[in-house]
Design an enzyme around this catalytic site. Structure first.
Site, short mmCIF file in Angstrom:
data_model
loop_
_atom_site.label_atom_id
_atom_site.label_comp_id
_atom_site.label_asym_id
_atom_site.label_seq_id
_atom_site.Cartn_x
_atom_site.Cartn_y
_atom_site.Cartn_z
N SER A 170 41.22 42.00 29.67
CA SER A 170 41.08 42.98 30.25
C SER A 170 39.48 43.87 30.54
O SER A 170 38.68 44.27 29.46
CB SER A 170 42.21 42.92 30.40
OG SER A 170 42.27 43.47 31.55
N TYR A 184 35.39 45.43 40.62
CA TYR A 184 36.05 45.09 38.68
C TYR A 184 37.34 45.43 38.33
O TYR A 184 38.36 43.77 37.46
CB TYR A 184 34.67 45.26 37.58
CG TYR A 184 35.39 44.59 36.90
CD1 TYR A 184 34.74 43.26 35.98
CD2 TYR A 184 35.39 46.19 35.82
CE1 TYR A 184 34.60 43.18 34.85
CE2 TYR A 184 35.00 44.79 34.33
CZ TYR A 184 35.12 43.75 33.91
OH TYR A 184 34.82 43.28 32.88
N LYS A 196 40.80 42.92 36.89
CA LYS A 196 41.11 42.78 35.82
C LYS A 196 42.81 43.46 36.09
O LYS A 196 43.62 43.28 34.75
CB LYS A 196 40.98 44.12 35.14
CG LYS A 196 39.14 43.70 34.77
CD LYS A 196 38.93 41.37 34.24
CE LYS A 196 37.61 41.70 33.30
NZ LYS A 196 37.92 40.84 32.39
#
Length: 348
Positions: free
Chosen positions: A180, A215, A219
């Site tokens: 992550s 992004y 995650k």
């Protein structure tokens, strides 16, 4: 398993905590005195450079056989040769397997090949990307970072989970580790208010493309998935967890920014405040193999070699049904691979 944290999700997401971790916390390496992985097999995705390569290096040091899962086999072979330097080639087991997360077909083929392994103990899903410019995946229509970082990895986890169960040796379950990011904690994830949610990622982002937000969203979706999966899959079958190494210089993640201002800024900031990939990879290895953490990692988040809270969105009272909603939509998206049936076969 109920977990008590030494910090709240909101403080964990804070900038001060991030800088303290980056500048003053150095996760210790695992040695063979801590855990001996001799005879065990690990998969590392995105293993041809940066954090993935260093993770493979550390697993080999612990005696593990390592499968380098890479998009370009020639780069994987180069990584294999690098990892063999200074080692007994006859006693070191390193294989290179192709895996292209932009293709569901490639993910399915990879998992089919994994069924042929005599054992499978660890999978560290490190491969991912961020996109400076918005691009769509031709085969699915999803924005590329959502497809690669979330959907393809969710598919891979789903397909690998029963293999881990079937290949389990002894009483200790294997571990699947999804990498992550700190940015997951900062993602606004406004798309969560849509119904349904996933189709919004096939549309152009408005009012403009925000690659850091997207992004981070990719995650946090992974964090929701791991949380929901752990509710459904027994820790006796396989342990599924997520982890974050912090900002690292030399990471392959920066390749997309090369030639852009963001790439320059990322390189400068990571040099000033980032860890080396060697230190960052230690966190992945702790999540995958630290016997002290044990089954407590199931459905949790490992940072600095400790259990920490995930994004505040995971625990937000108003979003308690969000994880279940995302789960159902993801199972629908992956229905072509029999995702629901696979998970049902592993249900507690």
């Amino acid at each position: 398993m109920a977990v008590t944290f030494d910090i709240s999700p909101e403080k964990e997401a804070g900038v001060l905590r991030l800088f303290h971790s980056q500048l003053f916390v150095t996760p210790p390496p695992l040695t063979r005195r801590d855990v001996d992985l001799s005879g065990k097999t690990a998969i590392v995705t995105g293993a041809n450079g940066g954090l993935g390569l260093e993770t493979a290096h550390q697993l080999l040091d612990l005696g593990c056989k390592v499968i380098l899962a890479v998009r370009r086999v020639e780069r994987g072979e180069a990584a294999r040769q690098k990892l063999l330097e200074g080692r007994d080639a006859q006693a070191t087991e390193i294989e290179v397997w192709p895996l292209d997360l932009s293709s569901y077909e490639s993910v399915v083929g990879f998992a089919e090949r994994a069924k042929t392994l005599s054992r499978l103990d660890i999978a560290i899903l490190n491969a991912g990307l961020y996109k400076v410019n918005q691009t769509m995946t031709a085969s699915t229509g999803y924005e590329e970072s959502i497809h690669v970082n979330y959907l393809a990895n969710a598919l891979l986890i789903t397909l690998l989970a029963p293999i881990f169960k079937n290949k389990k040796t002894g009483n200790t379950p294997g571990r699947i580790v999804l990498v992550s990011s700190d940015l997951a904690a900062w993602a606004k994830f406004k798309e969560r208010k849509s119904n349904p949610i996933l189709p919004t990622f096939k549309q152009k982002m408005t009012p403009k493309w925000d690659y850091l937000e997207r992004y981070g969203t990719s995650k946090v979706l992974g964090q929701f998935f791991v949380t929901e999966l752990a509710k459904r899959v027994s820790p006796d079958a396989v342990l599924v967890t997520t982890t974050n190494c912090g900002l690292c210089h030399g990471s392959e993640l920066s390749r997309e920014g090369q030639g852009h201002l963001i790439g320059y800024v990322f390189n400068v900031v990571s040099r000033l405040f980032g860890r080396s990939c060697s230190v960052g990879a230690r966190v992945f290895v702790h999540a995958a193999a630290n016997p002290v953490l044990g089954a407590s990692v199931h459905g949790q988040y490992v940072e600095d070699a400790k259990l920490k809270p995930m994004s505040p969105l995971i625990y937000k009272p108003g979003d308690l049904q969000l994880g279940s909603k995302l789960w159902e939509e993801t199972m629908d998206e992956l229905s072509f691979a029999g995702a629901r049936e696979i998970i049902d076969s592993l249900t507690k």
